[in-house]
Design an enzyme around this catalytic site. Structure first.
Site, PDB file in Angstrom:
ATOM      1  CG  HIS A   6      -5.057   0.185   6.659  1.00 52.90           C
ATOM      2  ND1 HIS A   6      -6.246  -0.115   6.055  1.00 52.90           N
ATOM      3  CD2 HIS A   6      -4.783  -0.883   7.476  1.00 52.90           C
ATOM      4  CE1 HIS A   6      -6.678  -1.288   6.492  1.00 52.90           C
ATOM      5  NE2 HIS A   6      -5.804  -1.777   7.357  1.00 52.90           N
ATOM      6  CG  HIS A   8      -8.880  -0.605  -2.350  1.00 52.73           C
ATOM      7  ND1 HIS A   8      -8.667  -1.947  -2.426  1.00 52.73           N
ATOM      8  CD2 HIS A   8      -9.242  -0.341  -1.072  1.00 52.73           C
ATOM      9  CE1 HIS A   8      -8.914  -2.483  -1.252  1.00 52.73           C
ATOM     10  NE2 HIS A   8      -9.254  -1.529  -0.402  1.00 52.73           N
ATOM     11  CG  ASP A  50     -10.940   5.510   4.379  1.00 53.23           C
ATOM     12  OD1 ASP A  50     -11.713   5.308   5.319  1.00 53.23           O
ATOM     13  OD2 ASP A  50      -9.954   4.804   4.148  1.00 53.23           O
TER      14      ASP A  50
HETATM   15  N1  CMC Z   1      -3.474   9.589  -5.535  1.00 52.46           N
HETATM   16  C1  CMC Z   1      -2.627   9.719  -6.578  1.00 52.46           C
HETATM   17  N2  CMC Z   1      -2.007   8.694  -7.170  1.00 52.46           N
HETATM   18  C2  CMC Z   1      -2.238   7.474  -6.689  1.00 52.46           C
HETATM   19  C3  CMC Z   1      -3.127   7.257  -5.611  1.00 52.46           C
HETATM   20  C4  CMC Z   1      -3.741   8.365  -5.034  1.00 52.46           C
HETATM   21  N3  CMC Z   1      -4.586   8.221  -4.006  1.00 52.46           N
HETATM   22  N4  CMC Z   1      -3.166   5.931  -5.330  1.00 52.46           N
HETATM   23  C5  CMC Z   1      -2.345   5.355  -6.216  1.00 52.46           C
HETATM   24  N5  CMC Z   1      -1.793   6.276  -7.040  1.00 52.46           N
HETATM   25  C6  CMC Z   1      -0.901   6.037  -8.177  1.00 52.46           C
HETATM   26  C7  CMC Z   1       0.482   5.622  -7.695  1.00 52.46           C
HETATM   27  O1  CMC Z   1       1.309   6.743  -7.518  1.00 52.46           O
HETATM   28  C8  CMC Z   1       0.940   4.748  -8.845  1.00 52.46           C
HETATM   29  O2  CMC Z   1       1.299   5.587  -9.908  1.00 52.46           O
HETATM   30  P1  CMC Z   1       2.518   5.180 -10.895  1.00 52.46           P
HETATM   31  O3  CMC Z   1       2.095   3.900 -11.550  1.00 52.46           O
HETATM   32  O4  CMC Z   1       2.667   6.320 -11.817  1.00 52.46           O
HETATM   33  O5  CMC Z   1       3.719   4.977 -10.011  1.00 52.46           O
HETATM   34  C9  CMC Z   1      -0.346   4.031  -9.272  1.00 52.46           C
HETATM   35  O6  CMC Z   1      -1.413   4.906  -8.888  1.00 52.46           O
HETATM   36  C10 CMC Z   1      -0.551   2.682  -8.605  1.00 52.46           C
HETATM   37  O7  CMC Z   1      -0.561   2.889  -7.201  1.00 52.46           O
HETATM   38  P2  CMC Z   1       0.126   1.942  -6.145  1.00 52.46           P
HETATM   39  O8  CMC Z   1       0.827   2.798  -5.133  1.00 52.46           O
HETATM   40  O9  CMC Z   1       0.918   0.867  -6.825  1.00 52.46           O
HETATM   41  O10 CMC Z   1      -1.149   1.278  -5.485  1.00 52.46           O
HETATM   42  P3  CMC Z   1      -1.185   0.402  -4.178  1.00 52.46           P
HETATM   43  O11 CMC Z   1      -2.106  -0.716  -4.442  1.00 52.46           O
HETATM   44  O12 CMC Z   1       0.194   0.042  -3.706  1.00 52.46           O
HETATM   45  O13 CMC Z   1      -1.789   1.403  -3.091  1.00 52.46           O
HETATM   46  C11 CMC Z   1      -3.332   2.597  -1.790  1.00 52.46           C
HETATM   47  C12 CMC Z   1      -3.122   1.395  -2.710  1.00 52.46           C
HETATM   48  C13 CMC Z   1      -4.728   2.532  -1.198  1.00 52.46           C
HETATM   49  C14 CMC Z   1      -2.306   2.523  -0.628  1.00 52.46           C
HETATM   50  C15 CMC Z   1      -3.121   3.892  -2.609  1.00 52.46           C
HETATM   51  O14 CMC Z   1      -4.079   3.961  -3.656  1.00 52.46           O
HETATM   52  C16 CMC Z   1      -3.216   5.138  -1.726  1.00 52.46           C
HETATM   53  O15 CMC Z   1      -2.216   5.503  -1.106  1.00 52.46           O
HETATM   54  N6  CMC Z   1      -4.410   5.812  -1.671  1.00 52.46           N
HETATM   55  C17 CMC Z   1      -4.582   6.966  -0.802  1.00 52.46           C
HETATM   56  C18 CMC Z   1      -4.784   6.518   0.643  1.00 52.46           C
HETATM   57  C19 CMC Z   1      -6.166   5.935   0.867  1.00 52.46           C
HETATM   58  O16 CMC Z   1      -7.167   6.476   0.465  1.00 52.46           O
HETATM   59  N7  CMC Z   1      -6.192   4.780   1.567  1.00 52.46           N
HETATM   60  C20 CMC Z   1      -7.449   4.117   1.936  1.00 52.46           C
HETATM   61  C21 CMC Z   1      -7.617   2.798   1.263  1.00 52.46           C
HETATM   62  S1  CMC Z   1      -9.276   2.140   1.426  1.00 52.46           S
HETATM   63  C22 CMC Z   1      -9.499   1.846   3.126  1.00 52.46           C
HETATM   64  C23 CMC Z   1      -8.535   0.859   3.680  1.00 52.46           C
HETATM   65  O17 CMC Z   1      -8.535  -0.305   3.278  1.00 52.46           O
HETATM   66  O18 CMC Z   1      -7.787   1.239   4.569  1.00 52.46           O
END
Ligand code: CMC
Length: 388
Positions: free
Chosen positions: A228, A267, A323
């Site tokens: 986050h 996201h 970010d």
């Molecule tokens: N790098 C590589 N793979 C990713 C990433 C990433 N940053 N984000 C998602 N994926 C993959 C994930 O592994 C999954 O793959 P698969 O379908 O093969 O299992 C697929 O994309 C869907 O991801 P998810 O985990 O179901 O997505 P989510 O909605 O649960 O998570 C997130 C959203 C923001 C937590 C995630 O994208 C992430 O961890 N990003 C990196 C951390 C980041 O930049 N966070 C800041 C968010 S914006 C500011 C805020 O609101 O805080």
């Protein structure tokens, strides 16, 4: 389990109705109270946007002037909160200090427990928005071993924050106007983002009718996580580790193998460009005109280019989020990396408080209490310890 639905992490469950922030993840649209984020970032200030988010309408000139005066009235913090900050180790993470100081403020304002008294509630809202930059700056000065700089009523919200952070002498600090404006725009972009993890935490704690200080400390704790608000810090660590553009292909391969994430990408809601990310990228160029180019920018630009052409990221709709570039700006401004999540918490305080008020005024809301699907052992008899 009857008609109970199973929705881990509430990816498809609306927990509330809200009139504050509109977000369309497919189209990359973000609006506060109906106003596009692009217009607010170009024309508004953080305090004006804060007024809008909290009250629903843009202020008139006199309303804005009164609001700014109110904020300045409260931006000195109790000296004992300063002593609390002073008690931390020099290498304490500033988010731990921030969370502790905000939570401790509850005991300095016991009347804040009267959350249904509108006058008392408003006073805490003003106080929190005023005090969070001071708490943050005092933590920074403590880590650096420098004497604190008290707030300067002549400066703007962002300018005063820069003064409390960076003033080196008795002379009044004159913030660079480009950096002051850039920080203010970053504050606008981070002010609210509907039901994200920390706002959801603020609402969950608030739904138990806790006071706003402890609820906000809880929200800030959620923000601290690297998925986050800790992501801006994680991005800079990641870019530093990659070090050079020639190492990017190997890094991308490791991400695709599941060995780590590309921080600053992806996201829960945006499945298209994060509109805030576009503004931050533009802002980065303006800031680097003043500070000099952050060498990590080249790594970031190349990483973004390669990722956006890669099937792994395309098929999962992973785009840069807010970010990805914000940490590079903070770093260029001379802010230490662990401090970045605090720079997210300061403006998000506005959104947390607006969502908290909305929750308390909503007759449909009750204490947050999700259900579960129990998958543990069926009933069994207790065995004495000698028989286990
Ligand atoms: N790098 C590589 N793979 C990713 C990433 C990433 N940053 N984000 C998602 N994926 C993959 C994930 O592994 C999954 O793959 P698969 O379908 O093969 O299992 C697929 O994309 C869907 O991801 P998810 O985990 O179901 O997505 P989510 O909605 O649960 O998570 C997130 C959203 C923001 C937590 C995630 O994208 C992430 O961890 N990003 C990196 C951390 C980041 O930049 N966070 C800041 C968010 S914006 C500011 C805020 O609101 O805080």
């Amino acid at each position: 389990y009857g008609l109970m639905s199973y929705d881990p992490a509430f990816t498809n469950t609306a927990s509330t109705k809200s009139a504050i922030t509109y977000l369309d993840g497919d189209e990359g649209i973000l609006r506060y109270r109906g106003y596009p984020i692009e217009q607010l970032a170009e024309k508004s200030t953080h305090l004006e946007t804060a007024y809008l988010i909290l009250n629903g309408e843009l202020p008139t000139a006199s309303q804005l002037s009164n609001w700014e005066t109110e904020i300045k009235k409260h931006w000195f913090i109790h000296e004992n909160i300063k002593h609390l900050i002073d008690a931390f180790r020099h290498d304490a993470h500033p988010m731990g200090m921030f969370i502790s100081a905000v939570g401790a403020s509850s005991s300095f304002h016991p009347e804040s427990a009267q959350i249904f008294d509108p006058a008392i509630r408003n006073e805490q809202i003003v106080r929190l928005i005023s005090e969070v930059p001071t708490i943050a700056a005092f933590s920074y000065r403590h880590i650096r071993g420098l004497p604190v700089v008290y707030p300067d009523d002549e400066l703007s919200y962002a300018g005063n924050f820069l003064s409390m952070m960076f003033r080196r002498s008795e002379l009044r600090y004159k913030p660079n106007p480009v950096l002051e404006r850039a920080l203010d725009v970053l504050f606008i972009l981070h002010a609210d983002h509907e039901q994200n993890c920390s706002t959801n935490t603020m609402r969950a704690i608030g739904s138990a009718h806790a006071d706003p200080y402890v609820a906000l400390a809880g929200a800030a704790a959620a923000l601290y996580g690297p998925l986050h608000g800790g992501a801006n810090e994680a991005v800079v660590r990641m870019l530093t580790k990659i070090g050079s553009t020639k190492n990017i292909p190997a890094f991308i391969e490791s991400v695709k193998k599941g060995e780590g994430k590309l921080m600053g990408f992806g996201h829960r809601v945006y499945k298209n460009f994060d509109p805030r990310g576009k503004i931050v990228k533009q802002l980065a160029y303006e800031v680097f005109e003043v500070t000099g180019r952050n060498p990590l920018l080249d790594v970031a630009l190349e990483l973004e280019r390669i990722a956006l052409e890669d099937e792994y990221f395309i098929s999962r709709k992973l785009y840069p989020n807010v970010d990805f570039y914000s940490g590079l700006i903070y770093q260029a401004m001379g802010l230490p990396t662990p401090f970045f999540p605090v720079l997210f918490a300061i403006p998000r305080t506005v959104g947390w408080l607006a969502q908290w008020v909305e929750l308390l005024n909503d007759p449909e809301q009750k204490i947050a209490r999700p259900r579960q699907l129990y998958v543990g052992e069926p009933e069994r008899d207790y065995a004495p310890i000698s028989e286990r």
